[in-house]
Design a protein around this motif. Structure first.
Motif, PDB file in Angstrom:
ATOM      1  N   VAL A  10       0.993  -1.182  -0.069  1.00  0.00           N
ATOM      2  CA  VAL A  10      -0.113  -0.063  -0.077  1.00  0.00           C
ATOM      3  C   VAL A  10       0.905   1.232   0.031  1.00  0.00           C
ATOM      4  CG1 VAL A  10      -1.695   1.231   1.136  1.00  0.00           C
ATOM      5  CG2 VAL A  10      -1.855  -1.256   1.349  1.00  0.00           C
ATOM      6  N   TRP A  11       0.671   2.087  -0.897  1.00  0.00           N
ATOM      7  CA  TRP A  11       1.309   3.332  -0.926  1.00  0.00           C
ATOM      8  C   TRP A  11       0.595   4.576  -0.684  1.00  0.00           C
ATOM      9  CZ3 TRP A  11       6.618   2.979  -2.036  1.00  0.00           C
ATOM     10  CH2 TRP A  11       7.023   1.751  -2.466  1.00  0.00           C
ATOM     11  N   LEU A  12       1.012   5.638  -0.139  1.00  0.00           N
ATOM     12  CA  LEU A  12       0.206   6.794   0.098  1.00  0.00           C
ATOM     13  C   LEU A  12       0.824   7.787  -1.010  1.00  0.00           C
ATOM     14  CD1 LEU A  12      -1.519   8.832   1.542  1.00  0.00           C
ATOM     15  CD2 LEU A  12       0.258   9.435   2.963  1.00  0.00           C
ATOM     16  N   LEU A  13       0.149   8.146  -2.085  1.00  0.00           N
ATOM     17  CA  LEU A  13       0.357   9.019  -3.186  1.00  0.00           C
ATOM     18  C   LEU A  13       0.716  10.392  -2.785  1.00  0.00           C
ATOM     19  CD1 LEU A  13      -1.712   7.372  -6.032  1.00  0.00           C
ATOM     20  CD2 LEU A  13       0.622   6.815  -5.252  1.00  0.00           C
ATOM     21  N   VAL A  14       1.714  11.189  -2.918  1.00  0.00           N
ATOM     22  CA  VAL A  14       2.134  12.352  -2.443  1.00  0.00           C
ATOM     23  C   VAL A  14       2.766  13.088  -3.626  1.00  0.00           C
ATOM     24  CG1 VAL A  14       2.437  11.599  -0.206  1.00  0.00           C
ATOM     25  CG2 VAL A  14       4.335  11.553  -1.476  1.00  0.00           C
ATOM     26  N   THR A  15       2.471  12.723  -4.907  1.00  0.00           N
ATOM     27  CA  THR A  15       2.910  13.238  -6.016  1.00  0.00           C
ATOM     28  C   THR A  15       2.946  14.774  -5.972  1.00  0.00           C
ATOM     29  OG1 THR A  15       2.346  11.425  -7.249  1.00  0.00           O
ATOM     30  CG2 THR A  15       3.236  13.219  -8.699  1.00  0.00           C
ATOM     31  N   ASN A  16       2.043  15.670  -5.448  1.00  0.00           N
ATOM     32  CA  ASN A  16       1.977  16.808  -5.749  1.00  0.00           C
ATOM     33  C   ASN A  16       2.647  17.695  -4.526  1.00  0.00           C
ATOM     34  OD1 ASN A  16       0.277  16.741  -8.090  1.00  0.00           O
ATOM     35  ND2 ASN A  16      -1.641  16.884  -6.847  1.00  0.00           N
ATOM     36  N   LYS A  17       3.084  16.892  -3.490  1.00  0.00           N
ATOM     37  CA  LYS A  17       3.817  17.562  -2.322  1.00  0.00           C
ATOM     38  C   LYS A  17       5.012  16.739  -2.054  1.00  0.00           C
ATOM     39  CE  LYS A  17      -0.106  19.372   0.016  1.00  0.00           C
ATOM     40  NZ  LYS A  17      -0.075  20.762   0.328  1.00  0.00           N
ATOM     41  N   ALA A  18       5.544  15.935  -3.078  1.00  0.00           N
ATOM     42  CA  ALA A  18       6.894  15.336  -3.090  1.00  0.00           C
ATOM     43  C   ALA A  18       7.986  16.204  -2.712  1.00  0.00           C
ATOM     44  CB  ALA A  18       6.986  14.781  -4.405  1.00  0.00           C
ATOM     45  N   LYS A  19       8.036  17.439  -3.193  1.00  0.00           N
ATOM     46  CA  LYS A  19       9.219  18.249  -3.222  1.00  0.00           C
ATOM     47  C   LYS A  19       9.249  18.652  -1.481  1.00  0.00           C
ATOM     48  CE  LYS A  19       9.944  19.847  -7.812  1.00  0.00           C
ATOM     49  NZ  LYS A  19       9.824  20.927  -8.653  1.00  0.00           N
ATOM     50  N   VAL A  31       9.452   6.518  -6.712  1.00  0.00           N
ATOM     51  CA  VAL A  31       8.605   6.787  -7.957  1.00  0.00           C
ATOM     52  C   VAL A  31       8.071   5.443  -8.119  1.00  0.00           C
ATOM     53  CG1 VAL A  31       9.016   7.076 -10.430  1.00  0.00           C
ATOM     54  CG2 VAL A  31      10.415   8.615  -8.683  1.00  0.00           C
ATOM     55  N   LEU A  32       6.772   5.451  -8.440  1.00  0.00           N
ATOM     56  CA  LEU A  32       6.097   4.130  -8.663  1.00  0.00           C
ATOM     57  C   LEU A  32       5.871   3.997 -10.120  1.00  0.00           C
ATOM     58  CD1 LEU A  32       3.267   4.457  -6.008  1.00  0.00           C
ATOM     59  CD2 LEU A  32       5.527   3.410  -5.922  1.00  0.00           C
ATOM     60  N   HIS A  33       6.856   3.100 -10.781  1.00  0.00           N
ATOM     61  CA  HIS A  33       6.917   3.067 -12.352  1.00  0.00           C
ATOM     62  C   HIS A  33       5.932   2.183 -12.743  1.00  0.00           C
ATOM     63  CE1 HIS A  33      10.843   4.720 -12.421  1.00  0.00           C
ATOM     64  NE2 HIS A  33      11.085   3.868 -11.322  1.00  0.00           N
ATOM     65  N   ASN A  34       5.265   2.318 -13.989  1.00  0.00           N
ATOM     66  CA  ASN A  34       4.145   1.579 -14.749  1.00  0.00           C
ATOM     67  C   ASN A  34       4.455   0.166 -14.913  1.00  0.00           C
ATOM     68  OD1 ASN A  34       2.849   4.174 -15.185  1.00  0.00           O
ATOM     69  ND2 ASN A  34       3.730   4.676 -16.933  1.00  0.00           N
ATOM     70  N   ASP A  35       5.560  -0.390 -14.561  1.00  0.00           N
ATOM     71  CA  ASP A  35       5.785  -1.715 -14.695  1.00  0.00           C
ATOM     72  C   ASP A  35       5.447  -2.280 -13.269  1.00  0.00           C
ATOM     73  OD1 ASP A  35       8.124  -0.936 -13.428  1.00  0.00           O
ATOM     74  OD2 ASP A  35       9.471  -1.858 -14.777  1.00  0.00           O
ATOM     75  N   GLY A  36       5.247  -1.562 -12.284  1.00  0.00           N
ATOM     76  CA  GLY A  36       5.021  -2.178 -10.969  1.00  0.00           C
ATOM     77  C   GLY A  36       6.259  -2.010 -10.068  1.00  0.00           C
ATOM     78  N   SER A  37       7.200  -1.652 -10.603  1.00  0.00           N
ATOM     79  CA  SER A  37       8.550  -1.470 -10.008  1.00  0.00           C
ATOM     80  C   SER A  37       8.499   0.033  -9.293  1.00  0.00           C
ATOM     81  CB  SER A  37       9.746  -1.777 -10.662  1.00  0.00           C
ATOM     82  OG  SER A  37       9.891  -0.645 -11.675  1.00  0.00           O
ATOM     83  N   GLU A  38       9.434   0.068  -8.414  1.00  0.00           N
ATOM     84  CA  GLU A  38       9.453   1.348  -7.629  1.00  0.00           C
ATOM     85  C   GLU A  38      11.018   1.691  -7.373  1.00  0.00           C
ATOM     86  OE1 GLU A  38      10.054  -1.734  -4.911  1.00  0.00           O
ATOM     87  OE2 GLU A  38       8.103  -1.267  -5.752  1.00  0.00           O
ATOM     88  N   SER A  39      11.452   2.971  -7.397  1.00  0.00           N
ATOM     89  CA  SER A  39      12.699   3.427  -7.304  1.00  0.00           C
ATOM     90  C   SER A  39      12.902   4.575  -6.259  1.00  0.00           C
ATOM     91  CB  SER A  39      13.300   3.800  -8.445  1.00  0.00           C
ATOM     92  OG  SER A  39      12.694   4.765  -9.001  1.00  0.00           O
ATOM     93  N   ALA A  50       9.878  12.229 -12.517  1.00  0.00           N
ATOM     94  CA  ALA A  50       8.907  11.724 -12.298  1.00  0.00           C
ATOM     95  C   ALA A  50       7.548  12.291 -12.851  1.00  0.00           C
ATOM     96  CB  ALA A  50       8.708  11.065 -10.961  1.00  0.00           C
ATOM     97  N   GLN A  51       7.584  13.814 -12.062  1.00  0.00           N
ATOM     98  CA  GLN A  51       6.119  14.422 -12.595  1.00  0.00           C
ATOM     99  C   GLN A  51       6.121  14.976 -13.924  1.00  0.00           C
ATOM    100  OE1 GLN A  51       7.384  17.473  -9.593  1.00  0.00           O
ATOM    101  NE2 GLN A  51       5.895  16.626  -7.983  1.00  0.00           N
ATOM    102  N   GLU A  52       7.240  15.034 -14.463  1.00  0.00           N
ATOM    103  CA  GLU A  52       7.152  15.460 -16.019  1.00  0.00           C
ATOM    104  C   GLU A  52       6.741  14.127 -16.614  1.00  0.00           C
ATOM    105  OE1 GLU A  52      10.915  16.867 -17.260  1.00  0.00           O
ATOM    106  OE2 GLU A  52      10.769  18.698 -15.863  1.00  0.00           O
ATOM    107  N   CYS A  53       6.757  12.891 -16.391  1.00  0.00           N
ATOM    108  CA  CYS A  53       6.467  11.656 -17.138  1.00  0.00           C
ATOM    109  C   CYS A  53       5.037  11.171 -16.622  1.00  0.00           C
ATOM    110  CB  CYS A  53       7.579  10.674 -16.835  1.00  0.00           C
ATOM    111  SG  CYS A  53       9.028  10.983 -17.523  1.00  0.00           S
ATOM    112  N   GLY A  54       4.410  11.920 -15.407  1.00  0.00           N
ATOM    113  CA  GLY A  54       3.118  11.634 -15.244  1.00  0.00           C
ATOM    114  C   GLY A  54       3.111  10.466 -14.368  1.00  0.00           C
ATOM    115  N   LEU A  55       4.302  10.009 -13.421  1.00  0.00           N
ATOM    116  CA  LEU A  55       4.452   8.939 -12.665  1.00  0.00           C
ATOM    117  C   LEU A  55       4.063   9.298 -11.154  1.00  0.00           C
ATOM    118  CD1 LEU A  55       7.912   7.401 -13.976  1.00  0.00           C
ATOM    119  CD2 LEU A  55       5.525   6.503 -14.609  1.00  0.00           C
TER     120      LEU A  55
END
Length: 71
Positions: A10-19, A31-39, A50-55
């Motif tokens: 379970v991930w809490l998505l914080v894309t807009n507050k990441a910085k 970063v949660l990648h489209n293939d199910g991996s994370e980095s 990540a934000q520019e790529c819509g991840l």
């Protein structure tokens, strides 16, 4: 903020507050990648990419299996 389940985590998505969260140093961000991996995010450049790529960018909360049986 929303949540997302990927491969049982379970991930809490914080894309807009990441910085802001990265600057605080209180949580590890991924970063949660489209293939199910994370980095692990280690720089502001990675957040920008990540934000520019819509991840999605998230904080790991727990294994879904663990949460399911605690509720």
């Amino acid at each position: 903020m929303n949540t997302k389940i990927v491969d049982g985590f379970v991930w809490l998505l914080v894309t807009n507050k990441a910085k802001e969260i990265y600057q605080s140093g209180n949580f590890a961000l991924y970063v949660l990648h489209n293939d199910g991996s994370e980095s692990l995010i280690e720089s502001y450049a990675q957040i920008n990419d990540a934000q520019e790529c819509g991840l999605d960018i998230g904080i790991e909360v727990a294994l879904f299996y663990d949460l399911k049986y605690k509720l």
